[in-house]
Scaffold this motif. Structure first.
Motif, mmCIF file in Angstrom:
data_model
loop_
_atom_site.group_PDB
_atom_site.id
_atom_site.type_symbol
_atom_site.label_atom_id
_atom_site.label_comp_id
_atom_site.label_asym_id
_atom_site.label_seq_id
_atom_site.Cartn_x
_atom_site.Cartn_y
_atom_site.Cartn_z
ATOM 1 N N TYR A 94 -20.835 75.252 -3.511
ATOM 2 C CA TYR A 94 -20.526 76.082 -1.994
ATOM 3 C C TYR A 94 -19.831 75.182 -1.271
ATOM 4 N N VAL A 95 -20.202 73.866 -1.014
ATOM 5 C CA VAL A 95 -19.663 73.085 -0.180
ATOM 6 C C VAL A 95 -18.284 72.668 -0.725
ATOM 7 N N PHE A 96 -18.110 72.516 -2.079
ATOM 8 C CA PHE A 96 -16.975 72.138 -2.447
ATOM 9 C C PHE A 96 -15.791 73.319 -2.475
ATOM 10 N N THR A 97 -16.246 74.615 -2.279
ATOM 11 C CA THR A 97 -15.391 75.756 -2.222
ATOM 12 C C THR A 97 -15.022 75.912 -0.755
ATOM 13 N N ILE A 98 -15.549 75.381 -0.156
ATOM 14 C CA ILE A 98 -15.413 75.534 1.326
ATOM 15 C C ILE A 98 -14.392 74.608 1.726
ATOM 16 N N ILE A 99 -14.512 73.203 1.328
ATOM 17 C CA ILE A 99 -13.560 72.145 1.453
ATOM 18 C C ILE A 99 -12.404 72.341 1.075
ATOM 19 N N VAL A 100 -12.303 72.888 -0.433
ATOM 20 C CA VAL A 100 -10.917 73.124 -0.714
ATOM 21 C C VAL A 100 -10.284 74.335 -0.106
ATOM 22 N N ILE A 101 -10.890 75.359 -0.021
ATOM 23 C CA ILE A 101 -10.244 76.582 0.839
ATOM 24 C C ILE A 101 -9.869 76.057 2.257
ATOM 25 N N ALA A 102 -10.572 75.411 2.991
ATOM 26 C CA ALA A 102 -10.445 74.978 4.294
ATOM 27 C C ALA A 102 -9.188 74.144 4.437
ATOM 28 N N SER A 103 -9.078 73.349 3.351
ATOM 29 C CA SER A 103 -7.809 72.474 3.480
ATOM 30 C C SER A 103 -6.258 73.152 3.499
ATOM 31 N N GLY A 104 -6.321 74.605 3.254
ATOM 32 C CA GLY A 104 -5.261 75.572 3.472
ATOM 33 C C GLY A 104 -4.891 75.242 5.051
ATOM 34 N N SER A 105 -5.637 74.705 5.862
ATOM 35 C CA SER A 105 -5.359 74.442 7.225
ATOM 36 C C SER A 105 -4.490 73.312 7.550
ATOM 37 N N ILE A 106 -4.355 72.382 6.505
ATOM 38 C CA ILE A 106 -3.536 71.075 6.647
ATOM 39 C C ILE A 106 -2.087 71.378 6.947
ATOM 40 N N PRO A 107 -1.349 72.285 6.320
ATOM 41 C CA PRO A 107 -0.030 72.530 6.594
ATOM 42 C C PRO A 107 0.237 72.917 8.167
ATOM 43 N N LYS A 108 -0.720 73.842 8.807
ATOM 44 C CA LYS A 108 -0.690 74.097 10.129
ATOM 45 C C LYS A 108 -0.921 72.848 11.052
ATOM 46 N N GLY A 109 -1.981 72.219 10.539
ATOM 47 C CA GLY A 109 -2.544 71.189 11.688
ATOM 48 C C GLY A 109 -1.616 70.110 11.572
ATOM 49 N N TYR A 110 -1.195 69.691 10.449
ATOM 50 C CA TYR A 110 -0.041 68.616 10.299
ATOM 51 C C TYR A 110 1.091 68.835 10.879
ATOM 52 N N ASP A 111 1.763 70.119 10.866
ATOM 53 C CA ASP A 111 3.081 70.327 11.546
ATOM 54 C C ASP A 111 2.859 70.350 12.763
ATOM 55 N N GLU A 112 1.725 70.606 13.543
ATOM 56 C CA GLU A 112 1.554 70.625 15.078
ATOM 57 C C GLU A 112 1.348 69.092 15.563
ATOM 58 N N GLY A 113 0.799 68.189 14.818
ATOM 59 C CA GLY A 113 0.677 66.884 14.954
ATOM 60 C C GLY A 113 1.578 65.973 14.339
ATOM 61 N N GLY A 114 1.850 65.863 13.011
ATOM 62 C CA GLY A 114 2.663 64.722 12.233
ATOM 63 C C GLY A 114 3.968 65.351 12.739
ATOM 64 N N PHE A 115 4.620 66.682 12.352
ATOM 65 C CA PHE A 115 5.962 66.979 12.419
ATOM 66 C C PHE A 115 6.528 66.933 13.875
ATOM 67 N N SER A 116 5.482 67.649 14.795
ATOM 68 C CA SER A 116 6.012 67.610 16.300
ATOM 69 C C SER A 116 6.208 66.261 16.706
ATOM 70 N N ALA A 117 5.642 65.384 16.242
ATOM 71 C CA ALA A 117 5.695 64.019 16.838
ATOM 72 C C ALA A 117 6.835 63.133 16.125
ATOM 73 N N SER A 118 7.167 63.620 14.906
ATOM 74 C CA SER A 118 8.200 63.000 14.255
ATOM 75 C C SER A 118 9.453 63.329 14.794
ATOM 76 N N ILE A 119 9.587 64.285 15.395
ATOM 77 C CA ILE A 119 11.167 64.550 16.153
ATOM 78 C C ILE A 119 11.330 63.536 17.293
ATOM 79 N N THR A 120 10.138 62.613 17.616
ATOM 80 C CA THR A 120 10.554 61.786 18.611
ATOM 81 C C THR A 120 10.928 60.363 18.082
#
Length: 491
Positions: free
Chosen positions: A8-34
């Motif tokens: 159950y925990v494994f499933t939650i973590i794997v599927i919730a990792s689908g948020s990484i593209p949005k989160g890193y875009d808002e932090g990693g990519f948005s900062a990289s343009i500077t």
């Protein structure tokens, strides 16, 4: 005795990792343009735009916002595919779309057109994942902990948003200002998402989707495995019976049902229509409150506030991300399933006074981050996945998220120009007015869903829309379903 349900925990973590593209875009990519290397390769240095501040703002806004535009269309693709292919296969498909877009983005050095195309292409995957991952998690979790489970999606998202700022800082101080500098920054999220993609082949689709496709026995097997219990366990039997009752007793099957038929039901059945409009309104308020406008431009905003030096701005931006993460975790693990959704969503008001002092301006941004984290940041994702019945859930939530992304595109696209045309303070006044209006409308309209099984949402929405604040909230598994205080709605 407490038993850790590892699958159950494994499933939650794997599927919730689908948020990484949005989160890193808002932090990693948005900062990289500077980063100086990125500015040099894509023509974002101020010396190239002397006397044309609006031209620089337009190019910056296009680069930042095209990924969001792609995500909006990705949400619409999810609308068409989520019920047909299933939650899990769609999750994998969108991961592959996003990853291929990131690879194109990494190797687009100096080619603005290729970068913009890659942003849109990768955005298709990121947008689809924002639909599929919360949808999967909401259908996976029992009512009592549904808030916490779905909100783990936001915890992972904000973890990578914060990480992105510090990755940029590390790259800026340890690597020369060449193309490899921002390439490394952009490529990093491929590693954790790739691991999650491989792990997804050890998972199964959600019991609710399987049951809606007349795969009842398989649905029961997955439910038993998720709950780490036997087939004869009373709680598992009760949960399974509720799923079947809603799907078959209320005609919620999805087998061979065209999307147009579902859209017609949403438009003509009053309770479906109200819930759909409520989800749309919640997304509208959340996006136009300015949250993503601030997040995508936070390094520049701290520079406006008097923080000198790009590296110092990145560190401060990382601290801003960590603050959001900490309060989201507190919200996720201690508050959302105790205080409920309404109380925390109403905490959306943020400090946005136009003060000339640098410390006051910076403090206001951090105060805003706290309010965003315990309300608008997470509830919009959770609420939209839990208020709809299985038959219309995928279509409604995908449409809500498409609206989310189109509005986020608009906000990210115009924020840089708003800072130029309105003066920085004007943007904050606009966002504060949106918060005030949303506070009143949603305060009247949105009922509390804490602890209410997804199969009993019809009962919760059985009154007049403007009396949602007064709806009873004791429709739990252990309580007999009561009549709402404020009458019944025609259906």
């Amino acid at each position: 005795m407490f038993r850790v349900r590892l699958y159950y925990v494994f499933t939650i973590i794997v599927i919730a990792s689908g948020s990484i593209p949005k989160g890193y875009d808002e932090g990693g990519f948005s900062a990289s343009i500077t980063l100086k290397s990125f500015e040099q390769d894509f023509g974002l240095t101020e010396s190239q735009w002397k006397g044309t501040a609006s031209g620089l703002a337009n190019r910056t806004a296009n680069i930042s916002s095209f990924g969001v535009l792609g995500a909006a269309f990705g949400s619409l693709i999810a609308l068409a595919l989520a019920d047909r292919l299933g939650r899990l296969r769609c999750w994998r498909l969108f991961v592959l779309l996003w990853a291929s877009g990131i690879l194109m983005q990494v190797f687009s050095s100096g080619y603005l057109g290729l970068l913009l195309f890659a942003r849109i292409w990768g955005g298709l995957g990121a947008g689809g994942l924002t639909v599929i991952a919360p949808l999967y998690l909401s259908e996976l979790a029992p009512a009592k902990s549904r808030g916490m489970v779905v909100s783990i999606y936001m915890v992972i998202l904000l973890s990578f948003l914060s990480l992105g700022f510090f990755v940029n800082y590390a790259a800026s101080v340890t690597m020369p200002a060449t193309s490899e500098q921002y390439r490394v920054v952009m490529a990093i999220p491929l590693v954790p998402v790739g691991i999650a993609f491989i792990c997804s082949f050890f998972l199964s689709d959600t019991p609710r989707w399987l049951a809606s496709k007349d795969q009842g026995e398989k649905a029961l097997d997955i439910l038993v495995r998720l709950r780490r219990s036997g087939r004869n366990n009373p709680s598992v039997i009760a949960e399974y019976d509720e799923i079947l009752e809603q799907i078959h007793g209320s005609n919620q099957t999805l087998k061979n049902v065209p999307i147009m038929s579902i859209l017609k039901e949403i438009a003509t059945v009053s309770t479906y229509r109200e819930r759909f409009l409520l989800g749309c309104t919640m997304q509208t308020v959340a996006q136009w409150s300015g949250g993503n406008g601030i997040t995508y431009y936070i390094p520049k905003i701290f520079t406006y506030a008097g923080i000198v030096g790009n590296n110092t701005s990145l560190i401060t931006s990382g601290a801003y991300g960590i603050l959001k993460l900490v309060f989201t975790m507190m919200f996720t693990w201690f508050l959302i399933d105790r205080l409920g959704r309404r109380v925390l969503y109403m905490a959306q008001w943020k400090g946005s006074n136009n003060k000339s002092a640098s410390d006051a301006a910076i403090a206001s941004v951090f105060v805003y981050a706290v309010g965003w984290s315990i309300g608008l940041c997470t509830v919009q994702y959770l609420y939209g996945t839990e208020i709809y019945p299985t038959r219309i859930r995928g279509v409604c939530y995908a449409t809500n998220m498409a609206l989310h992304w189109f509005f986020q595109f608009a906000v990210v696209r115009v924020t840089a120009n708003m800072f130029v045309s309105l003066g920085i303070w004007g943007a904050y006044v606009f966002w504060a007015l949106v918060c005030a209006i949303g506070f009143v409308i949603l305060g009247l309209w949105a009922p509390e869903t804490k602890g209410v099984p997804m199969e009993k949402m019809d009962e919760l929405f059985a009154g007049r829309w403007w009396m949602g604040w007064k709806a009873k909230r004791d429709l739990t598994d252990n309580v007999e379903m009561p009549t709402l205080k404020h009458g019944e709605r025609e259906t």
